[in-house]
Design an enzyme around this catalytic site. Structure first.
Site: not given
Length: 824
Positions: A218, A550-551, A420
């Site tokens: 990331e 994503n989460e 994120c």
């Protein structure tokens, strides 16, 4: 996958206070009680929903005393996640409903529902008004000299009892998981070195995933620009903007990292006639007299290595005056010239110029200087400097030492472009893969969610190429039509948790994801396969996996969009394994709701995330033992052990090594795993701990890195049953010794992994049953040190082994033994 409630029932019997017995029909237990629901203003209203109970409405007892049974998920990164004036009501079907004000500005409210006041379902944030029950209006009650406002209900005692049990369960877990090695001198004060026996059953085995250990990249902590991406010029395209840092840094603009040295020249930013609409800003130098230079400081300076070659490229056009040339130099702060060269003449239209520069010495803090050699006005853009020696010598490539450090883990997959970062800070900040391919001047840069700038120079083509170069499966993750769960809530188009891509635009977004699969795997005759070929890779990248989401908060908005995307990929590309998401924690609403959605849709794999204390990993080694093997496989996409202060040391590393033995044991359901975050540049770190730290000249792998490397380099695809016999009849001792035995079918090697998370050594007898033809020489790797050691490195040795051999496991150590099995 609802395992939490059952565990709570079992554990509550172990620690429930005698004064509040769980025995049914106990004479002292009341039939009913009054329950008061409220929220305090502490921590700026972040503490969520609390309860207190009373028998007579005079004497009130707080539960917890302020245990949070429900917290608001609305808002970004905790600062906005507030619960104001919660109101509790109960519908005739027995379901509890909690409504609360989000903040002082918004006119709408939030809602969540629960059957038992402990587990709360999905939250929604578009409630226009609170449906007040006139029989249960808000009232004020003094709790320990503090007046609190809330709602009182008369309830059966068992409901209060359930809340007390849940609170005690949380307290018990917190104390259990708070265990660290600091308490070891007292916890193991009487423990002496002891003998352990490990018995391996070579006939009892099962296949496990050969993709278990991978890496998750990331762009956080300057992992891409200024890090893995080998570009040496900062703000090469003059596209830095105040919005990158949300206006918090007035110096963060199109001129960032650039300055003017000398006189008789001006430096301005213009956007009248750019190279490409995606790259609107460029520099304009107006020179009256030769001698001044446009200077770039790089990312904390420019590192040079003596004798190495560097490619300088830039776009230039003459706006006024003669079609002169530019002189470029790489200089030190002391004025020393390390390299220099001159461009060709500059014409009236944008044209790219390239110069090869050879460094005449080592430097860690050089800078780039560009001198107009004639009077006039010239426009400059996309000013770039790359080392010739990138990883695998790829153009627009990766920093060689950092990329090699990643490759040395032997990761079986690479997840990208982030967590994120992938779904962005609001709809306008989503990572759109099409913006990151093609010529660099045509790529669309944007604000990085972590508070800086993304050039998109490290884009989807480069990610796929890197995966191929290191033999890893590519695992791209795309947004599920909603932004990051921690987005600011004032983004356009309902961009925070309450919104997603408008359904009227979702067909186009679905096509965007299908186009990505075509870009990776399509024939060169297809539209996007042709674009891949034009980038220099006619062969498909052989994409097999794609993550969607994503989460995320598992809301109705999310479910609608995820389902649409999942079904489209499943129908069009049944050969692609879709990875869903079950939130950012190992339990709770998003975890439960995410698994329910995965079960409903038959999602083949889900992405679990959790950052936990070392004690959690020690006491949850059976976490995946209970998973239903007939349901979705698991990708443990983000995990790490977190101590106070967030170090990466022997304690955290060995805790992770201990837990990874359980991942191998459950390698039939846990298909992939990756530590996170991966990279962090010193001086630019938003998150700790990370696996690898670096600066411009050094790469600094952590102790945790070597655990991942030992697992990656010594992975297997077959798990062999084993059992440990420990004479110490002590649960704390037994949970800190772990073993995993796998076989690598490619080499036929047997790999034994042994973890000792105790302050004393143990002499271990390893018995290999049903495994003939063991080579008597094996290689061992041992990582050991004191718990706070941050510099420990594994040491390798050649040892003698047989079907029955002894090995000493030092205190606080991780040992890997690789044994060859001779051909029959």
């Amino acid at each position: 996958m609802k395992r939490i409630a059952a565990a709570a029932l079992i554990l509550s019997a172990c620690f429930a206070a005698p004064a509040r017995s769980q025995v049914k029909g106990l004479a002292s237990q009341p039939d009913s009680a009054y329950l008061f629901s409220y929220a305090t203003q502490k921590d700026h209203n972040h503490n969520g929903l609390h309860f207190a109970w009373s028998i007579d409405q005079e004497n009130w007892h707080r539960i917890g005393p302020e245990h949070s049974f429900l917290r608001s998920d609305y808002g970004r990164w905790g600062t906005e996640k507030r619960m104001l004036s919660p109101y509790l009501t109960r519908t005739p079907d027995g379901i509890w409903h909690c409504y609360w004000q989000l903040n002082e500005q918004r006119k709408t409210f939030a809602h969540a529902a629960s059957a038992d006041l402990v587990y709360w379902g999905r939250q929604s944030y578009d409630v226009p008004a609170i449906p007040v029950d006139p029989q249960h209006d808000r009232c004020s009650i003094v709790l320990y000299d503090q007046p609190e406002t809330g709602v009182v209900y008369k309830v059966a005692w068992k409901e209060v009892d359930n809340l007390l049990a849940a609170c005690q369960m949380a307290d018990y877990k917190n104390k259990l998981y708070d265990e660290t090695t600091k308490e070891d001198p007292e916890r193991f004060a009487s423990l002496k070195p002891f003998d352990t026996k490990v018995i391996v059953n070579g006939q009892q085995k099962k296949p496990i995933s050969d993709l278990l250990v991978g890496i998750f990249f990331e762009d956080i902590n300057y992992a891409a620009d200024g890090g893995l991406y080998a570009e040496l010029i900062q703000n090469r395209d003059f596209e830095y903007a105040l919005s990158d840092k949300e206006g918090n840094d007035p110096d963060w603009n199109s001129r960032k990292a650039w300055s003017l040295k000398g006189n008789a020249t001006t430096f301005e930013i213009d956007s009248v006639q750019p190279i490409h609409p995606n790259n609107p800003h460029y520099a304009v130098l107006k020179t009256d007299k030769q001698g001044a230079a446009l200077v770039n400081e790089g990312f904390d300076g420019i590192a040079l290595k003596s004798g190495d070659k560097y490619k300088l490229s830039l776009f230039a056009r003459s706006l006024k005056g003669k079609n002169g040339k530019l002189q470029v130099r790489l200089t030190g702060k002391d004025g020393r010239i390390y390299a220099e060269g001159t461009t060709r003449g500059i014409s009236g239209g944008w044209k790219q110029q390239t110069i090869q520069l050879t460094a005449k010495g080592d430097a860690s803090d050089a800078q780039l200087e560009i001198f107009p050699l004639t009077a006039g006005t010239v426009a400059l853009d996309m000013i770039s400097l790359f080392p010739e020696k990138t990883f695998k010598n790829r153009p627009n490539g990766l920093r060689a030492d950092l990329a090699q450090t990643l490759a040395d883990i032997h990761p079986r997959f690479v997840r990208f472009p982030g967590g994120c970062v992938a779904h962005g800070d609001g709809l306008n900040n989503m990572y759109r893969w099409k913006n990151t391919i093609g010529p660099l001047e045509a790529r669309k840069p944007q604000r990085n969610l972590w508070g800086y700038h993304q050039t998109a120079g490290l884009g989807y083509f480069e990610y796929f190429q890197f995966c191929e170069d290191i033999g890893a499966e590519p695992v791209p993750v795309v947004a599920a039509g909603v932004p990051c769960q921690n987005s600011a809530c004032n983004h356009p188009n309902g961009g925070g948790q309450q919104g997603g891509i408008p359904m009227s635009e979702m067909d186009d977004y679905v096509l965007e994801i299908l186009d990505l699969i075509e870009y990776a795997n399509g024939d060169v005759k297809t539209e996007w396969g042709r674009k891949r070929a034009e980038a220099g890779h006619p062969k498909p990248f052989n994409l097999k996996y794609i993550g969607i989401g994503n989460e995320d908060l598992i809301t109705d908005v999310f479910e609608e969009r995820f389902t649409m995307l999942f079904n489209a990929v499943k129908e069009k590309h049944p050969e692609i394994t879709v990875i869903g998401t079950v939130g950012p924690y190992s339990e709770g609403t998003d975890y439960e709701e995410g698994w329910e959605l995965a079960n409903k849709l038959n999602v083949p794999m889900v992405d679990e995330h959790y950052y936990q204390k070392p004690g959690w990993f020690i006491h949850n080694q059976d976490y995946y033992d209970k998973y239903d093997r007939s349901k979705s496989k698991v990708y443990l996409g983000e995990y790490a052990a977190h101590l106070p202060g967030r170090p990466n040391n022997i304690e955290t590393a060995l805790t992770e090594a201990l837990y990874m033995t359980s991942l191998e044991r459950n390698g039939d359901v846990v298909h992939m795993s990756s530590y996170a975050p991966l990279l962090a540049k010193e001086g630019h770190t938003q998150w700790n701990p990370d696996l690898i730290y670096f600066n411009n000249t050094e790469v600094k792998p952590t102790v945790g890195y070597y655990v991942q490397q030992l697992y990656g380099q010594h992975a297997g695809d077959e798990y062999l049953a084993s059992r440990i016999i420990i004479p110490e009849n002590n649960d704390a001792v037994q949970k800190r010794i772990a073993v995993s035995v796998v076989r690598d079918s490619r080499t036929n090697d047997l790999i034994v992994k042994l973890v000792n998370l105790l302050p004393v050594s143990t002499q271990t007898n390893v018995v290999l049953e049903g495994l003939p033809n063991i080579d008597q020489q094996a290689t061992s790797f041992t990582l050991t040190g004191k718990p706070d050691d941050k510099l420990a490195r594994p040491v390798s040795n050649t040892i003698q082994v047989s079907n029955d051999f002894d090995i000493d496991l030092p205190a606080y150590s991780f040992t890997v033994i690789r044994i060859k099995i001779k051909d029959i």
